[in-house]
Design a protein around this motif. Structure first.
Motif, short mmCIF file in Angstrom:
data_model
loop_
_atom_site.label_atom_id
_atom_site.label_comp_id
_atom_site.label_asym_id
_atom_site.label_seq_id
_atom_site.Cartn_x
_atom_site.Cartn_y
_atom_site.Cartn_z
N HIS A 106 -1.35 -7.98 -8.37
CA HIS A 106 -1.41 -6.82 -7.47
C HIS A 106 -0.99 -5.55 -8.19
O HIS A 106 -0.16 -5.58 -9.08
CB HIS A 106 -0.53 -7.07 -6.23
N GLN A 107 -1.58 -4.44 -7.74
CA GLN A 107 -1.29 -3.17 -8.40
C GLN A 107 -0.53 -2.20 -7.50
O GLN A 107 -0.06 -1.16 -7.97
CB GLN A 107 -2.58 -2.51 -8.89
N ASP A 108 -0.43 -2.53 -6.24
CA ASP A 108 0.29 -1.62 -5.34
C ASP A 108 0.75 -2.39 -4.10
O ASP A 108 0.18 -3.45 -3.77
CB ASP A 108 -0.63 -0.46 -4.90
N LEU A 109 1.77 -1.85 -3.45
CA LEU A 109 2.24 -2.44 -2.18
C LEU A 109 2.56 -1.31 -1.23
O LEU A 109 2.90 -0.19 -1.64
CB LEU A 109 3.47 -3.32 -2.41
N LYS A 110 2.43 -1.60 0.05
CA LYS A 110 2.81 -0.62 1.07
C LYS A 110 3.43 -1.36 2.25
O LYS A 110 2.97 -2.45 2.61
CB LYS A 110 1.58 0.15 1.57
N TRP A 111 4.45 -0.75 2.84
CA TRP A 111 4.96 -1.19 4.15
C TRP A 111 4.32 -0.27 5.17
O TRP A 111 4.54 0.95 5.14
CB TRP A 111 6.48 -1.05 4.20
N LEU A 112 3.49 -0.83 6.05
CA LEU A 112 2.70 0.02 6.94
C LEU A 112 2.85 -0.38 8.40
O LEU A 112 2.83 -1.57 8.74
CB LEU A 112 1.21 -0.11 6.57
N PRO A 113 2.95 0.61 9.29
CA PRO A 113 2.88 0.34 10.72
C PRO A 113 1.52 -0.27 11.07
O PRO A 113 0.59 -0.23 10.24
CB PRO A 113 3.05 1.70 11.37
N LEU A 114 1.40 -0.76 12.30
CA LEU A 114 0.21 -1.54 12.67
C LEU A 114 -1.11 -0.85 12.30
O LEU A 114 -1.94 -1.44 11.60
CB LEU A 114 0.24 -1.84 14.18
N GLN A 115 -1.31 0.37 12.79
CA GLN A 115 -2.64 0.97 12.62
C GLN A 115 -3.02 1.21 11.15
O GLN A 115 -4.12 0.81 10.72
CB GLN A 115 -2.74 2.27 13.42
N PRO A 116 -2.14 1.79 10.34
CA PRO A 116 -2.49 1.93 8.92
C PRO A 116 -2.67 0.59 8.21
O PRO A 116 -3.51 0.47 7.32
CB PRO A 116 -1.30 2.70 8.33
N ALA A 117 -1.90 -0.42 8.63
CA ALA A 117 -2.08 -1.75 8.02
C ALA A 117 -3.47 -2.28 8.36
O ALA A 117 -4.16 -2.85 7.50
CB ALA A 117 -1.00 -2.71 8.51
N GLN A 118 -3.87 -2.07 9.61
CA GLN A 118 -5.22 -2.51 10.01
C GLN A 118 -6.28 -1.75 9.21
O GLN A 118 -7.28 -2.33 8.80
CB GLN A 118 -5.43 -2.26 11.50
#
Ligand SMILES: Nc1ncnc2c1ncn2[C@@H]1O[C@H](COP(=O)(O)OP(=O)(O)OP(=O)(O)OP(=O)(O)OC[C@H]2O[C@@H](n3cnc4c(N)ncnc43)[C@H](O)[C@@H]2O)[C@@H](O)[C@H]1O
Length: 143
Positions: A106-118
């Protein structure tokens, strides 16, 4: 044709009362985003795979997580014409400040709320899974 199996964990943390999901971006292919997961090795159970892949891909062990073993969902889709089944369990990161360590996959990670994760996931089945797991995560943290 029996499906290729994979397993993983949809990991969330609670940050300022908001549920955020851990999404990882592959360093290969079209650089798609998914929760940590990977192929089930021969003779391995889905559960052991989910924990192993989470450790390999995010550096998080079972002890770092509260895994909801009774909350799981399987996605079925085709990769290069071959069926694939991916089972995910819901898990909460106990310490929301804990660092996630990526592998070369993997080259990146994000912690995202529901809508951006979707949005980053891009696939309808994963979007629906995230929505369902979001409801269950809210219930779990508000218990
Ligand atoms: N293109 C590539 N180039 C170089 N090395 C590669 C490669 N693809 C895989 N690898 C190698 O395979 C290893 C991965 O092994 P693992 O880490 O064990 O397995 P995985 O997460 O299940 O693999 P992958 O990323 O392929 O799976 P996904 O279903 O998300 O994704 C598979 C496909 O399904 C699509 N997809 C993902 N989620 C989907 C969904 N919900 N619905 C429909 N399609 C989806 C993805 O966009 C993607 O096209 C890597 O180390 C890498 O070396």
């Amino acid at each position: 044709m029996s499906p290729t199996r994979a397993a993983g964990l949809v990991i969330f943390r609670q940050s300022n009362q908001i549920i955020e999901f851990l999404m990882l971006q592959t360093s290969y292919g079209v650089h798609h985003w998914t929760p940590p997961k990977g192929h089930v090795d021969p003779g391995e159970s889905d559960w052991v795979t989910a924990l192993r892949e989470t450790k390999e891909e995010a550096g998080l062990s079972e002890a770092d997580l509260e895994v909801f073993k009774d909350i799981s969902k399987t996605l079925n889709y085709k990769v290069n014409g071959k069926p694939k089944a991916v089972v995910y369990w819901l898990a909460k990161l106990k310490n929301p400040d804990q660092k996630v360590t990526l592998s070369h996959e993997h080259q990146d990670l994000k912690w995202l709320p529901l809508q951006p994760a979707q949005e980053v996931s891009g696939f309808k089945d994963m979007q629906d899974l995230l929505a369902e797991f979001h409801d269950m995560a809210l219930k779990a943290v508000n218990k």
